[in-house]
Design an enzyme around this catalytic site. Structure first.
Site, PDB file in Angstrom:
ATOM      1  N   GLY A  91       2.680   1.680   7.736  1.00 34.74           N
ATOM      2  CA  GLY A  91       1.804   2.676   8.354  1.00 34.74           C
ATOM      3  C   GLY A  91       0.350   2.254   8.483  1.00 34.74           C
ATOM      4  CG  ASP A 186      12.029  -0.767   8.427  1.00 33.45           C
ATOM      5  OD1 ASP A 186      12.994  -0.266   9.033  1.00 33.45           O
ATOM      6  OD2 ASP A 186      11.201  -0.094   7.786  1.00 33.45           O
TER       7      ASP A 186
END
Ligand code: ZN
Length: 385
Positions: A91, A186
């Site tokens: 993030g 991911d």
């Protein structure tokens, strides 16, 4: 469909590829072992190994113990012959590492950025990371990112943590770096890392489930990552557990994530007046029945999710990973009981449930492994891991 930039492939020659891959997975081996296992004539094999030693891909590695006669010299693969750069975009943090061909991290770089970054910001940070981690013979850059990724075209289709839709990272980066660049979800990257270098090396069919902020899964079928037709396979976090359950961040009701993730643990910690997840964990370990119950419920629901996967895919193993594994002592027993106790008949009889081995580095190692997999691909195999 985009092709790999330049011809990075090591194994243009099939037999040469056989030798290198055998040494990589099963080495060191003697020339006699290699001849037997590849079926190559000793003279052809000797020439190939001489070439590989000259290039630095293979080294001689001492003698094998022999009961009679002259002990044969062993040859082994040199994992530091080349490396790839693995990147994970979180993030507000970019993590990167230079990873050798055995999946070992050789150097690291990381840098923070402000939330909801422009793609151009991330592109320049990846470029900077690649410069800092540069070394002789870099094969390419792999990038792992949470969300929905179009692996073939290198487009980040939807990434809630970055606030991105339809962002093309790969093409601008390939132009700037003059290296092949791959983009991957991911959890898929982590799964690939476990498949090549971690808990999944012995399994041709397994599911890697991750528990953290959300719940994810990577699926390995017949030795290869299964991405689905559009790249979205493995979104188990949004498998519906209870259609009348609370709303999930995806907009549906009663997804697995609502019952078994950090979102769930935070909600329960608030409801039961623990300061945060950590405090609730400490309380559970100290014997607090209410806190213990929260983690057991999480294990139970995760088990339901896993059970559905087991019934669908009949894997050899479930590899459990993700940030919340540090609390696995609190939820794993309920998880295992649910998976083993109720999966359809024989599907779970010999199922193994094992922890992931590579931890947080798995995301970086996996991203680099996408590049390495391309390098080791035999001429007859399909692309990308
Ligand atoms: Zn959902």
């Amino acid at each position: 469909m985009r092709g790999p930039k330049g011809d990075q492939r090591l194994l243009r020659d099939y037999n040469r590829g056989l030798v290198v891959n055998l040494l990589r997975t099963d080495g060191p081996l003697s020339r006699a072992d290699l001849a037997r296992r590849t079926g190559l004539a000793p003279s052809a094999l000797t020439q190939r190994i001489r070439d590989l030693i000259d290039e630095g891909l293979v080294t001689e590695a001492g003698k094998k113990e022999a009961s009679t006669g002259r002990p044969p010299t062993l040859v082994s693969f040199n994992p530091d012959y080349a490396s790839a750069i693995g990147v994970k975009i979180e993030g507000t943090l970019l993590r990167a590492a230079r990873v050798n061909l055995a999946g070992e991290v050789r150097a690291r770089y990381e840098e923070e950025f402000a939330p909801s970054p422009e793609p151009s910001k991330i592109i320049s940070l990846v470029e900077k990371a690649a410069e800092r981690l540069n070394a002789e013979r870099i094969l390419g850059v792999g990038i792992s990112i949470s969300g929905f990724v179009d692996t073939i075209n290198g487009i980040d289709i939807y990434s809630p943590i970055l606030g991105w839709e339809n962002v093309d990272l790969v093409e601008p980066l390939e132009d700037r770096l003059d290296l092949p660049v791959h983009l991957e979800n991911d959890v898929n990257a982590l799964t690939l890392a476990e498949r090549w270098h971690g808990a999944g090396v012995d399994y041709r069919n397994f599911v890697c489930m991750t528990v953290g902020e959300g719940v994810g899964a990577g699926v390995v079928v017949d030795g290869s990552l299964y991405r689905g037709a559009f790249g979205g396979a493995g979104e188990v976090g949004h498998m519906m557990i209870d259609p009348t359950g609370p709303k999930c961040r995806c907009g549906e009701n009663g997804c697995l994530e609502v019952f078994a993730s950090d979102q769930y643990l935070r909600r329960e910690a608030t409801r039961l007046a623990y300061a945060d997840i950590d405090r609730m964990e400490q309380a559970a370990r100290a014997g607090d029945a209410q806190a213990i119950d929260v983690f057991e419920k999480m294990g139970y629901y995760l088990g339901i999710g896993a059970k559905n996967l087991v019934n669908l895919l009949n894997p050899q193993a479930i590899v459990l990973g993700g940030e919340r594994m540090e609390a696995s002592d609190l939820f794993s027993p309920a998880f295992e009981a649910e998976v083993r106790g109720h999966s359809f008949a024989e599907a779970a009889k010999d199922l193994e449930i094992v922890p992931a081995l590579l931890g947080e580095d798995g995301f970086l190692i996996g991203a680099a492994t996408i590049v390495a997999a391309e390098f080791f691909r035999l001429p007859t195999e399909r692309t990308l891991g």
